[in-house]
Design a protein around this motif. Structure first.
Motif, PDB file in Angstrom:
ATOM      1  N   ILE A 156      -1.682  11.449   0.003  1.00 45.59           N
ATOM      2  CA  ILE A 156      -0.348  10.933   0.371  1.00 45.59           C
ATOM      3  C   ILE A 156       0.008   9.712  -0.492  1.00 45.59           C
ATOM      4  N   GLU A 157      -0.964   8.828  -0.686  1.00 46.48           N
ATOM      5  CA  GLU A 157      -0.704   7.574  -1.416  1.00 46.48           C
ATOM      6  C   GLU A 157      -1.614   7.547  -2.644  1.00 46.48           C
ATOM      7  N   HIS A 158      -1.071   8.007  -3.787  1.00 50.10           N
ATOM      8  CA  HIS A 158      -1.897   8.194  -4.992  1.00 50.10           C
ATOM      9  C   HIS A 158      -2.429   6.889  -5.557  1.00 50.10           C
ATOM     10  N   ALA A 159      -1.782   5.767  -5.265  1.00 49.13           N
ATOM     11  CA  ALA A 159      -2.196   4.502  -5.869  1.00 49.13           C
ATOM     12  C   ALA A 159      -3.438   3.896  -5.195  1.00 49.13           C
ATOM     13  N   LEU A 160      -3.915   4.523  -4.104  1.00 51.81           N
ATOM     14  CA  LEU A 160      -5.102   3.971  -3.415  1.00 51.81           C
ATOM     15  C   LEU A 160      -6.366   4.178  -4.254  1.00 51.81           C
ATOM     16  N   SER A 161      -7.372   3.342  -4.007  1.00 51.60           N
ATOM     17  CA  SER A 161      -8.625   3.528  -4.753  1.00 51.60           C
ATOM     18  C   SER A 161      -9.514   4.503  -3.967  1.00 51.60           C
TER      19      SER A 161
END
Ligand code: FAD
Length: 462
Positions: A125-130
């Protein structure tokens, strides 16, 4: 009696209560010690509308759920910008992961649209997460809203519906009489049937509350420009074992805000290092503004222990006060109305007077407006495209701006990249002209905050 109800304090809660009460056949006044209403509402025109998930206190959580639902109607009615942004509370270690599971189990039957996700599902859902993320509490309820516009809309509509705003007037004491109250200010003495007190006054003869549970921590606040390479599409909060929290949130204008809440007073450098641990593409040149302010997490108390005699107070400060404001205003208004002999007004106007935001208009509309009023053709702020017409309207409208801060909050001027370097003098000049004052008399926000200290050369014009 001078008034049926006196509202003390013109913050967002005082203004929202004035709006709700102005629907009834009541004689109401609001007393505010500053030049303007709601001038502590936020650092910039973008705040999170929470949904009760992040909140430990069950009463505050309920108020957030109620406020979250009411604020959507308010924003639509008042034409206030609001954007839906999902939120994620993120755990990267075992202990925080267990904490998230605990919160989820506690809230899953109370709050709709919340989910407990594994790191991999959250990444989809949130591609910028590590990929260090272990567990995520995901909510589809959160929003971003323009708090300045919301607070001003409440105040302006209340004003248009007959509430008497007494600005630059400080409440010194509230005294109980055999019937009703006497409110003593630095300028007047008023009598009234009921008092709604939203000020933190500690020395009033009535209503000394020792029930307030103060909970304050340190907070570092960064506003990032929109040149940050990696951006999150959700409101992201990383929780840590020691209670520190880092929240990254999009703003209405498309920038990002980051706050770090900590029990310790960490330095600017340490705070910045924490940010890059979570978003390694943030650079120092991306920081457009930096603030250090307390993180308020009091349990808000609606104290009606003196209600029988007609006194009600709202005590405490919360990081989620914008969210809960519509709920508090409704509750307080219901209590007051039930105690007074009044009916709903037939001629109540539930609408804020219109105004133009040039940067949001298309060229055709801009041309039409300039044809009607040439001052809209003069650009004052090149960063945010704000015209002289907008500034004049901000000063002339009901409860209009009389300070630089007032113009700033109503128009967005000085919030651009130059932070006022190119437009500040022009705004001061317009304020002076509109108020028939000298430029040296114009203040930033309060009596002792003059912007121009004096002339250096005696020309006829500045
Ligand atoms: C940086 C920041 C970020 C925030 N972010 C969020 C967010 O993301 N989401 C959210 O929901 N909330 C947020 N908040 C919370 C919220 O905006 C504020 O806490 C809220 O505006 C406080 O409103 P209030 O009306 O209760 O109190 P105040 O604004 O403090 O109102 C009290 C008023 O009473 C007046 N007053 C005091 N003493 C007297 C006196 N003796 N006589 C007359 N008048 C007096 C004061 O001048 C003031 O105007 C944020 C707050 C800040 C500061």
């Amino acid at each position: 009696m001078d008034y049926d109800v006196l509202i003390l304090g013109g913050g967002i809660i005082g203004c929202a209560a004035a709006y709700e009460l102005s629907k009834y056949s009541l004689n109401i006044a609001l007393i505010e010690r500053d030049y303007d209403i709601a001038d502590d509402v936020a650092l910039f025109n973008s705040t999170i509308v929470y949904d009760g998930l992040e909140c430990n206190d069950s009463l505050m959580s309920k108020l957030e759920i109620m406020g979250n639902s009411l604020i959507r109607d308010m924003a639509q009615k008042f034409n206030v910008k609001l954007k839906e942004y999902n939120s994620m509370i993120i755990a990267e270690d075992e202990n925080c992961q267990n904490k998230l599971i605990e919160i989820y189990n506690e809230k899953k039957d109370i709050i709709d649209n919340i989910y407990l996700l594994d790191g991999n599902d959250a990444l989809k859902i949130e591609h910028a997460l590590s990929n260090k993320v272990k567990k995520v509490l995901y909510s589809k309820n959160t929003l971003i809203i323009e708090p300045y516009d919301l607070a001003l809309a409440y105040g302006e509509i209340a004003f248009d519906n007959g509430v008497n705003f007494k600005l630059e007037e400080e409440v010194l004491d509230i005294q109980r009489m055999s019937k009703g109250f006497r409110v003593i200010t630095n300028k007047n003495k008023f009598t009234c049937n009921m008092v709604l007190n939203t000020t933190p006054g500690k020395n009033y003869s009535i209503g000394k509350s020792d029930r307030l549970n103060k909970n304050r921590e340190n907070q570092k606040y960064f506003l990032l420009n929109n040149k940050v390479k990696k951006k999150f599409d959700s409101i992201i909060t990383f929780i840590k074992e020691d209670g520190e929290q880092i929240c990254m949130s999009p703003t209405i204008e498309g920038n990002s805000a980051v706050y770090i809440k900590s029990a310790f007073d960490i330095s600017y450098e340490d705070a910045f290092n924490e940010i890059i641990k979570f978003n390694n593409l943030v650079k120092e040149e991306n920081i457009s503004q930096f603030y250090e302010i307390p993180f308020y997490n009091d349990t808000l108390i609606i104290d009606d222990s003196f209600m029988e005699s007609g006194y009600i107070s709202v005590n405490g400060k919360s990081y989620a006060q914008v969210t809960i404001t519509p709920a508090i205003a409704k509750i307080v208004c219901e209590t007051i109305v039930n105690n007074l002999n009044c009916v709903l007004k037939k001629d109540f106007i539930d609408k804020r007077r219109e105004f133009y935001k040039f940067r949001d208009l298309c060229n055709n509309d801009r041309k039409k407006i300039i044809k009607l009023n040439k001052s809209y053709g003069k650009m004052v702020c090149y960063c945010n495209k704000i015209t002289e017409g907008e500034i004049i309207d901000a000063i002339r409208r009901p409860l209009g701006a009389r300070t630089l801060e007032g113009v700033r909050r109503r128009t967005g001027i000085t919030f651009g990249d130059c932070m006022g370097a190119r437009c500040l003098n022009k705004v001061i000049k317009i304020l002076a002209r509109e108020m028939n004052k000298d430029m040296t008399d114009i203040v930033r926000e309060s009596g002792d905050s003059k912007l121009i200290l004096g002339r250096i050369k005696e020309f006829n014009d500045m």
